[in-house]
Structures are given as C-alpha cells and as structure tokens.
Design a protein around this motif. Structure first.
Motif, PDB file in Angstrom:
ATOM      1  N   TRP A 113      16.355  -1.307  -2.554  1.00  0.00           N
ATOM      2  CA  TRP A 113      16.956  -1.660  -3.712  1.00  0.00           C
ATOM      3  C   TRP A 113      16.229  -1.902  -5.113  1.00  0.00           C
ATOM      4  N   GLU A 114      14.867  -2.323  -4.857  1.00  0.00           N
ATOM      5  CA  GLU A 114      13.872  -2.798  -5.955  1.00  0.00           C
ATOM      6  C   GLU A 114      13.397  -1.383  -6.423  1.00  0.00           C
ATOM      7  N   PHE A 115      13.188  -0.331  -5.453  1.00  0.00           N
ATOM      8  CA  PHE A 115      12.589   0.824  -5.783  1.00  0.00           C
ATOM      9  C   PHE A 115      13.860   1.538  -6.577  1.00  0.00           C
ATOM     10  N   HIS A 116      14.946   1.583  -6.265  1.00  0.00           N
ATOM     11  CA  HIS A 116      16.368   1.968  -6.834  1.00  0.00           C
ATOM     12  C   HIS A 116      16.117   1.429  -8.322  1.00  0.00           C
ATOM     13  N   GLN A 117      15.972   0.079  -8.504  1.00  0.00           N
ATOM     14  CA  GLN A 117      16.034  -0.444  -9.986  1.00  0.00           C
ATOM     15  C   GLN A 117      14.829   0.457 -10.696  1.00  0.00           C
ATOM     16  N   PHE A 118      13.632   0.656  -9.892  1.00  0.00           N
ATOM     17  CA  PHE A 118      12.727   1.173 -10.913  1.00  0.00           C
ATOM     18  C   PHE A 118      13.091   2.543 -11.464  1.00  0.00           C
ATOM     19  N   TYR A 119      13.528   3.250 -10.357  1.00  0.00           N
ATOM     20  CA  TYR A 119      14.226   4.604 -10.482  1.00  0.00           C
ATOM     21  C   TYR A 119      15.257   4.761 -11.695  1.00  0.00           C
ATOM     22  N   THR A 120      15.874   3.818 -11.619  1.00  0.00           N
ATOM     23  CA  THR A 120      17.113   3.942 -12.617  1.00  0.00           C
ATOM     24  C   THR A 120      16.477   3.575 -14.082  1.00  0.00           C
ATOM     25  N   MET A 121      15.682   2.501 -14.091  1.00  0.00           N
ATOM     26  CA  MET A 121      15.282   1.924 -15.341  1.00  0.00           C
ATOM     27  C   MET A 121      14.239   3.085 -16.134  1.00  0.00           C
ATOM     28  N   ILE A 122      13.334   3.497 -15.160  1.00  0.00           N
ATOM     29  CA  ILE A 122      12.387   4.484 -15.898  1.00  0.00           C
ATOM     30  C   ILE A 122      12.005   5.554 -15.276  1.00  0.00           C
ATOM     31  N   GLY A 123      12.151   5.725 -13.799  1.00  0.00           N
ATOM     32  CA  GLY A 123      11.894   6.962 -13.040  1.00  0.00           C
ATOM     33  C   GLY A 123      10.911   7.910 -13.374  1.00  0.00           C
ATOM     34  N   ASP A 133       0.946  -1.182  -0.076  1.00  0.00           N
ATOM     35  CA  ASP A 133      -0.054  -0.083  -0.027  1.00  0.00           C
ATOM     36  C   ASP A 133       0.944   1.242  -0.059  1.00  0.00           C
ATOM     37  N   ASP A 134       1.994   1.246   0.858  1.00  0.00           N
ATOM     38  CA  ASP A 134       2.882   2.397   0.827  1.00  0.00           C
ATOM     39  C   ASP A 134       3.520   2.622  -0.566  1.00  0.00           C
ATOM     40  N   ALA A 135       4.001   1.520  -1.024  1.00  0.00           N
ATOM     41  CA  ALA A 135       4.511   1.413  -2.333  1.00  0.00           C
ATOM     42  C   ALA A 135       3.632   2.155  -3.481  1.00  0.00           C
ATOM     43  N   ILE A 136       2.478   1.627  -3.239  1.00  0.00           N
ATOM     44  CA  ILE A 136       1.498   2.133  -4.292  1.00  0.00           C
ATOM     45  C   ILE A 136       1.372   3.634  -4.563  1.00  0.00           C
ATOM     46  N   GLU A 137       1.156   3.989  -2.939  1.00  0.00           N
ATOM     47  CA  GLU A 137       1.023   5.404  -2.733  1.00  0.00           C
ATOM     48  C   GLU A 137       2.239   6.189  -3.289  1.00  0.00           C
ATOM     49  N   LEU A 138       3.474   5.679  -3.133  1.00  0.00           N
ATOM     50  CA  LEU A 138       4.697   6.613  -3.727  1.00  0.00           C
ATOM     51  C   LEU A 138       4.508   6.489  -5.144  1.00  0.00           C
ATOM     52  N   PHE A 139       4.132   5.262  -6.089  1.00  0.00           N
ATOM     53  CA  PHE A 139       3.778   5.447  -7.381  1.00  0.00           C
ATOM     54  C   PHE A 139       2.897   6.447  -7.899  1.00  0.00           C
ATOM     55  N   LEU A 140       1.828   6.417  -6.992  1.00  0.00           N
ATOM     56  CA  LEU A 140       0.739   7.425  -7.273  1.00  0.00           C
ATOM     57  C   LEU A 140       1.080   8.744  -7.209  1.00  0.00           C
ATOM     58  N   THR A 141       1.543   9.146  -6.178  1.00  0.00           N
ATOM     59  CA  THR A 141       1.898  10.542  -5.799  1.00  0.00           C
ATOM     60  C   THR A 141       3.127  11.137  -6.305  1.00  0.00           C
ATOM     61  N   GLU A 142       4.229  10.220  -6.446  1.00  0.00           N
ATOM     62  CA  GLU A 142       5.642  10.614  -6.903  1.00  0.00           C
ATOM     63  C   GLU A 142       5.775  10.812  -8.202  1.00  0.00           C
ATOM     64  N   PHE A 143       4.873   9.713  -8.947  1.00  0.00           N
ATOM     65  CA  PHE A 143       5.092   9.772 -10.689  1.00  0.00           C
ATOM     66  C   PHE A 143       3.988   9.680 -11.269  1.00  0.00           C
ATOM     67  N   GLY A 144       2.822  10.243 -10.705  1.00  0.00           N
ATOM     68  CA  GLY A 144       1.522  10.334 -11.561  1.00  0.00           C
ATOM     69  C   GLY A 144       1.153   9.245 -11.902  1.00  0.00           C
ATOM     70  N   LEU A 145       1.069   7.973 -11.584  1.00  0.00           N
ATOM     71  CA  LEU A 145       0.652   6.999 -12.152  1.00  0.00           C
ATOM     72  C   LEU A 145      -0.950   6.644 -11.730  1.00  0.00           C
ATOM     73  N   SER A 146      -1.559   6.185 -12.457  1.00  0.00           N
ATOM     74  CA  SER A 146      -2.900   5.554 -12.026  1.00  0.00           C
ATOM     75  C   SER A 146      -2.749   4.520 -11.168  1.00  0.00           C
ATOM     76  N   SER A 147      -3.967   3.951 -10.332  1.00  0.00           N
ATOM     77  CA  SER A 147      -3.854   2.955  -9.602  1.00  0.00           C
ATOM     78  C   SER A 147      -3.534   1.679 -10.169  1.00  0.00           C
TER      79      SER A 147
END
Length: 152
Positions: A65-75, A30-44
């Motif tokens: 580390w997994e978030f770092h992979q996301f950020y590095t690949m597509i951010g 739930d916290d990770a989903i909130e991060l993606f919604l808020t910080e990256f403007g993604l839909s649910s």
C-alpha cells in the motif's frame, strides 16, 4: 465497511513483486531501497529519502500500500522531482527557501501546458511552507502533486 478491497494496479504489483520475499506484502528497508535505485534510477540518498517519506507507519518496512502511494503520487517522476529539489536547495540543510521555489514555479506549466498563475503559486507556497516558512522535501513533493504538475 468489511469486504472493501483496495485495487492495486498490475504495474505496481509487478514492480513490487520483483523485490518481495516469501510472499509477504512488505519490503524490508534494504529491498525497498534497491527497488527505488533500480526501478526509478534514484541515488542512494534519494532512495533513502523516498523510503523515509513513504514508510507512513515508520515500521522500517515498505508495504504494498505504501509503495502504491509512492507510485501514484510521483512514480516515474521521482528522480526528476528530487533533482529539482536538490537544485533549489542552496543551503544543504534539507529545505528550500520560498523565494527559490517561487522562481522555479514561475517557469513550470500544468500538464495541459498552461503556465501557473501567480495566485496559484502564492497559495500553494503559503500552504506548503506553513508556519516554519520553509519547504522540505516532503512538502515539496506534496506541493508539486497538489498542483498536479506530476502524476505517477
């Protein structure tokens, strides 16, 4: 190889820290989903897809580390990449056809402004589609990152 430490860029750590609780270097789903919604403007739905794609150990949590992979690949390009995938996905079964990807990629340019060569497109599409002959979201993101069309 003891003592090797992975360096996390400060901007990655700062974003992650906003959602981290109890100084545990993992975010519950739930916290990770909130991060993606808020910080990256993604839909649910998009946030859910990114969580599923980057929760590499499938433990229901997103590690730093997994978030770092996301950020590095597509951010910051996550919404753009996901919207492109959704526009190409005609059958709504979670994948795109090779010909749709081919047509879209013919209009793309590398970060230096060079159009993609047909041989590049062909090689990467064959590798991405594999034996299944289709490209799902994870393959699509990997394909665009492999072509260095986006950088986190």
């Amino acid at each position: 190889m003891a003592g090797i430490k992975r360096k996390i860029p400060p901007q990655v750590q700062a974003i992650f820290d906003k959602y981290q609780k109890n100084l545990v270097r993992r975010l519950v789903k739930d916290d990770a989903i909130e991060l993606f919604l808020t910080e990256f403007g993604l839909s649910s739905e998009q946030a859910e897809s990114m969580f599923d794609m980057f929760d590499r150990d499938h433990n229901g949590e997103l590690s730093l580390w997994e978030f770092h992979q996301f950020y590095t690949m597509i951010g910051d390009h996550a919404a753009e990449m996901l919207n492109l995938f959704e526009n190409l996905e005609k059958d709504e079964k979670g994948h795109i056809q090779i010909d749709a990807a081919w047509e879209a990629m013919k209009t793309m340019k590398t970060p230096s402004g060079r159009p993609l060569k047909e041989t590049e497109i062909e090689m990467f599409l064959k590798a991405a589609a594999g034996e299944e002959k289709f490209i799902d979201l994870q393959k699509f993101v990997s394909l665009l990152c492999g072509l260095k069309l986006y950088k986190g």
